[in-house]
Design an enzyme around this catalytic site. Sequence first.
Site: not given
Length: 313
Positions: A9, A12, A186, A268
């Site tokens: 994706g 990756g 982060k 998420e």
Amino acid sequence: MRFLVVGAGALGGYFGGRLLAAGRDVTFLLRARRAAQIAATGLVIQSPQGNLHIPSPPHVSAENIGGPYDVVVVGSKAYDLASTMDSFAPAVGPETMILPLLNGMQHIDALVERFGEARVLGGLCLISATLDDEGRVLHLNDSHGLTYGDRAGGIPPRIQAIQQQFEGAGFEAKASDNVLQDMWEKWVFIASIAGLTSLMRGSIGDVVAAGGQDVALALFDECAAIAAHNGFAVRPGAIERGHAFMTAAGSPITASMYKDLARGGAVEADHILGDLLSRAPQPAPAVPSVLRIAYVHLKAYEVQRARAQAAAN
């Protein structure tokens, strides 16, 4: 050193493609649909840092993994992590290092529970990338950084070995001697921008134009306070950069979570916002915080999305 990159994706595909182009031993773990797409077009990266086309990148399906790899790079969405772990489990041997690039910390707990403390490294990336409808990796900004390290700290020999592989691989790689601190900082940043732009359904610049700088700063500072409560106080330079980023007039920036929400996709919420809330000092304040409101907003969206999917079926 043999790398298995889980998926091709945006993350990756980008980092795995750069490694492969630099001559590293990289294999992609692909599902059937993505494998067919890449068989037709190759792995295509369009980037301000240089375009790349790899006609036939090495790949394997989960059922055909032949044995352990040295490093397994994981960049899946958090809500896919359980099935993703199942897919790459045959590639994990006694000496395998798992390098996850997800945001937050919940995935670390899941990976450690499944594969053991010693195998799981810390990692994060700084890049804005997506896949277009044809499966090309579109790199949307100039940043393409990848930070990695041993969660115990320091730069042990196994991290030095990865460092040698990442040097000259076409992206900015940093071996960190305090990767958990980097990951928490982060997380604060991602939770802040995701919470703000998803809640307000607009860019940072839109929020600033509406006079909402105080809301943006309150959210960032709340996330930073949770990090400090967990022993990872955000460093002064990172706080200064975060404040400036969250209040930048005219900024077109939105979080990927907002983009997922806007197109009706999965988000998420639990991994980025909910887990952070769960690590806040208790008891919770009587008046709900900005982070709490943003989280409930996203959970309400998930309820609506599930209802719409059930009706469609």
